[in-house]
Design a protein around this motif. Structure first.
Motif, mmCIF file in Angstrom:
data_model
loop_
_atom_site.group_PDB
_atom_site.id
_atom_site.type_symbol
_atom_site.label_atom_id
_atom_site.label_comp_id
_atom_site.label_asym_id
_atom_site.label_seq_id
_atom_site.Cartn_x
_atom_site.Cartn_y
_atom_site.Cartn_z
ATOM 1 N N LEU A 115 18.852 19.281 -39.648
ATOM 2 C CA LEU A 115 18.202 18.462 -40.669
ATOM 3 C C LEU A 115 18.686 18.890 -42.048
ATOM 4 C CD1 LEU A 115 14.525 18.399 -39.330
ATOM 5 C CD2 LEU A 115 16.349 16.722 -38.938
ATOM 6 N N GLU A 116 19.349 17.972 -42.744
ATOM 7 C CA GLU A 116 19.793 18.267 -44.106
ATOM 8 C C GLU A 116 18.644 18.146 -45.096
ATOM 9 O OE1 GLU A 116 23.259 16.109 -45.223
ATOM 10 O OE2 GLU A 116 24.509 17.004 -43.650
ATOM 11 N N SER A 117 17.652 17.329 -44.769
ATOM 12 C CA SER A 117 16.447 17.240 -45.597
ATOM 13 C C SER A 117 15.291 16.793 -44.715
ATOM 14 C CB SER A 117 16.630 16.259 -46.767
ATOM 15 O OG SER A 117 16.803 14.929 -46.286
ATOM 16 N N LEU A 133 13.585 11.998 -43.276
ATOM 17 C CA LEU A 133 14.506 13.082 -42.956
ATOM 18 C C LEU A 133 15.944 12.571 -42.901
ATOM 19 C CD1 LEU A 133 15.483 12.896 -39.682
ATOM 20 C CD2 LEU A 133 13.070 13.479 -39.376
ATOM 21 N N LEU A 134 16.856 13.501 -43.099
ATOM 22 C CA LEU A 134 18.284 13.229 -42.985
ATOM 23 C C LEU A 134 18.824 14.110 -41.867
ATOM 24 C CD1 LEU A 134 20.646 11.640 -44.140
ATOM 25 C CD2 LEU A 134 21.053 13.511 -45.746
ATOM 26 N N ALA A 139 27.694 14.831 -33.490
ATOM 27 C CA ALA A 139 29.027 14.303 -33.802
ATOM 28 C C ALA A 139 29.336 14.346 -35.288
ATOM 29 C CB ALA A 139 29.127 12.859 -33.300
ATOM 30 N N GLY A 140 28.401 14.863 -36.075
ATOM 31 C CA GLY A 140 28.621 15.005 -37.509
ATOM 32 C C GLY A 140 28.241 13.793 -38.326
ATOM 33 N N LYS A 141 27.594 12.808 -37.729
ATOM 34 C CA LYS A 141 27.193 11.605 -38.467
ATOM 35 C C LYS A 141 25.830 11.818 -39.110
ATOM 36 C CE LYS A 141 29.776 8.723 -35.218
ATOM 37 N NZ LYS A 141 29.735 7.644 -34.200
ATOM 38 N N ARG A 142 25.719 11.382 -40.349
ATOM 39 C CA ARG A 142 24.445 11.526 -41.058
ATOM 40 C C ARG A 142 23.605 10.262 -40.875
ATOM 41 N NH1 ARG A 142 24.606 12.618 -46.835
ATOM 42 N NH2 ARG A 142 26.218 10.994 -46.848
ATOM 43 N N VAL A 143 22.345 10.490 -40.506
ATOM 44 C CA VAL A 143 21.428 9.382 -40.209
ATOM 45 C C VAL A 143 20.136 9.590 -41.003
ATOM 46 C CG1 VAL A 143 20.238 8.099 -38.409
ATOM 47 C CG2 VAL A 143 22.377 9.323 -37.872
ATOM 48 N N LEU A 168 24.602 6.499 -42.439
ATOM 49 C CA LEU A 168 25.135 6.685 -43.778
ATOM 50 C C LEU A 168 26.651 6.828 -43.830
ATOM 51 C CD1 LEU A 168 22.524 9.189 -45.273
ATOM 52 C CD2 LEU A 168 22.490 6.681 -45.269
ATOM 53 N N ASP A 169 27.296 7.307 -42.728
ATOM 54 C CA ASP A 169 28.717 7.635 -42.778
ATOM 55 C C ASP A 169 29.588 6.807 -41.853
ATOM 56 O OD1 ASP A 169 28.208 9.792 -44.563
ATOM 57 O OD2 ASP A 169 27.598 11.022 -42.849
#
Length: 599
Positions: A115-117, A133-134, A139-143, A168-169
């Motif tokens: 969780l980035e945020s 939340l982020l 797989a490295g995709k931000r959601v 997002l990406d």
């Protein structure tokens, strides 16, 4: 109002102080039992613990309906006449909070997600629990994932959940499984039976049953609506739970619904694209009954959903906010110079609203509708602590709570007769009106609950001057409770003509079955004086209502004089040397406690 600085109970780096919101900025599984409770939602009928939408991890899963319970036979080590025979326990109803998310077939599970945020907010002005939340997928995709949850104060049988997902990406296949799960008898969302109700430990939690509790009665998929209905095995109470989705996205998608006895789910499979939000609005309805068939309750659920869909989520949110504007106008307590204390005060007031708003002439359980602690039972706390607050801020709710007690009066009369007493004796702990305490000494022996009911009636009528209630419900309750006290006590034969009450337990449940408990005697004295005074005032104010009271209870002036005489003669323990009222007549003869050696 000014106050000294209150001690910080929650770490402010994780729960920053906000006078109108409870905010959490970091997720952890270490204190789920706390956070599931403090962020819980309810309206006095529906209660939803703050479990994560994705399910696991959980200390205690919980979705409850006030009064919906199963019964079971109490097994005493040695049975005796007058002991409670049938226990009552609140039951988990089907869980509609569950919304599972998969991106690239990888599940979002907060316990191990990157969780980035993260932020979760319970807003006391809107009544909405929001989580934002982020998530960085394996797989490295931000959601970006945002959810909202509301249990309606305006509509007793309704809850609203929303769930938004935005890539997002990079694009990715997305699956969202929105479910309705019977946790009470089944498995958790990953088919683990042991984790169905959560994996935390709490000695106050409800008992575990040794039989299937919810018998499937109906499974319905009708257009946009999905309904599950059940009946409790022993209590024969019935329940129906239903949901309807409103789905929005610019992405291509398919929808599939599967309905079975223990689980219903609607699965949205989406070709997720960057920047294109996927939004689900999940309208949820619950209805319960002491005997109406589950099919009828299913119809009621669908009607509730239809009205909610017509109003729309924005309209429902606006109704909620308007209800809370009125609540805070009546109830807010402002504290100057201490923001943590202000936040704590408003959180507590908000939870009082969640425990009482839509009880509709049911009791208020010790845990409200936030958990199954204390079996979901109603105690004296309602009358002593909650009704006085409601009497001055929401008198119509206080009246309904008192009417609930009045409707239990026949059962209380029966209980008194079982114990060879006149009048009525309210149960120490109950849901359906029958005594459910398996331990007499700390249960039925707490006769002071009768006086608590009388106290609540006085506080309510003092605040509202509602003599219509007093004439039709209050006076009858006062007569029957006072009658029990006069019969329970006795006049001493040592020449002092004092009135004594023996063999009772006061609020201190660790010092049980004592003689002349000070609190009990003081409250019994109040109860008898108040009953006599009310009857005489009713005779002057409303003669016809008084005549009805005489017909229904048989009370007469001689009995009222008996109440006065016993109250005037009531023995209240007092120690001249210490200048105190000891807890009971033998309390000061106990061995003194050695505080110096107490850890």
């Amino acid at each position: 109002m000014k106050a000294k600085h209150a001690p910080n109970r929650l770490p402010q780096h994780r729960f920053p102080v906000d006078p109108w919101r409870l905010v959490e900025t970091e997720y952890t599984t270490e204190d789920l039992g706390v956070t599931e409770t403090v962020f819980a939602l309810g309206n006095g009928f529906i209660g939803m613990r703050a479990n994560a939408e994705e399910g696991r991890e959980a200390h205690s899963h919980g979705t409850f309906l006030n009064g919906f319970h199963e019964t079971w036979r109490i097994a005493h080590a040695e049975a005796a006449y007058g002991f409670a025979e049938v226990g009552q326990t609140i039951v988990n109803v089907p869980d509609a909070k569950l919304i599972k998310l998969y991106v690239d077939d990888e599940p979002l599970l907060l316990a191990n997600a990157d969780l980035e945020s993260y932020e979760r907010v319970l807003d006391f002005r809107t009544g909405i629990l929001t989580r934002d939340l982020l998530w960085k997928t394996p797989a490295g995709k931000r959601v970006h994932v945002r959810s909202e949850r509301m249990v309606s104060f305006e509509h007793r049988h309704l809850a609203v959940l929303t769930f938004e997902v935005t890539l997002l990406d990079d694009s990715a296949p997305i699956v969202i499984s929105s479910q309705l799960l019977n946790r009470q008898d089944g498995e958790d969302e990953y088919h683990v039976k042991a984790a169905a109700l959560g994996e935390g430990q709490d000695p106050r939690r409800a008992r575990k049953f040794d039989h299937r509790v919810l018998e499937p009665q109906i499974q319905r998929h009708d257009g946009d609506d999905v309904v599950l209905g059940y009946r409790c095995t022993n209590s024969r109470m019935t329940v129906a739970a239903a949901y309807r989705h409103l789905f929005e996205t610019a992405c291509e998608y398919t929808v599939e619904t599967d309905v079975a006895e223990q689980l219903a789910k609607t699965v949205f499979t989406v070709d997720g694209q960057v920047g294109k939000t996927i939004r689900i609005e999940k309208l949820v309805s619950y209805h319960s009954s002491t005997g109406v068939p589950a099919s009828e309750l299913a119809d009621r659920c669908q009607r509730t959903l239809t009205r909610a869909a017509s109003t729309g989520t924005v309209g429902l949110y606006n109704e909620q906010a308007a209800w809370l504007v009125d609540f805070w106008d009546r109830s807010d307590v402002q504290i100057e110079g201490d923001q943590p204390a202000q936040q704590a005060m408003r959180w507590n007031l908000f939870h009082l609203a969640q425990a009482s708003a839509r009880t509709q002439e049911q009791g208020i359980a010790a845990k409200g509708v936030t958990a199954d602690g204390y079996e979901g039972h109603y105690f004296w706390d309602t009358e002593v602590y909650v009704v006085p607050f409601l009497a001055y801020t929401h008198p119509e709710t206080a009246r309904k709570v008192l009417r609930f007690r009045w409707k239990l009066l026949d059962a209380a009369r029966k209980r008194a007769r079982m114990l060879s007493q006149r009048g009525a004796l309210f149960p120490w702990r109950t849901i359906n009106g029958e005594e459910a305490s398996a331990y007499y000494a700390a249960g039925t022996a707490q006769y002071h609950i009768n006086a608590a009911v009388a106290y609540a009636i006085k506080r309510y009528v003092d605040a509202t001057n509602d003599w219509d209630f007093m004439a039709h419900e209050g006076a009858e309750t006062l007569v029957e409770t006072a009658r029990m006290w006069e019969d329970l006590g006795f006049y001493g034969n040592n020449g002092d003509n004092s009135f004594h009450i023996h063999g009772v337990t006061g609020p201190d449940e660790y010092t049980t079955v004592k003689n002349d408990n000070t609190y009990t005697n003081v409250m019994a004295r109040f109860n008898m004086r108040f009953a006599a005074g009310v009857c005489r005032e009713l005779r002057e104010r409303m003669p016809e209502a008084y005549e009805h009271l005489v017909r229904s209870t048989g009370v007469d002036e001689a009995e009222l004089e008996g109440f006065d005489r016993a109250a005037d003669a009531m023995f209240i323990p007092y120690d001249e040397t210490l200048g105190i009222n000891p807890q009971d007549d033998a309390f000061l003869s106990l061995e003194p406690w050695d505080f110096s050696k107490t850890p």
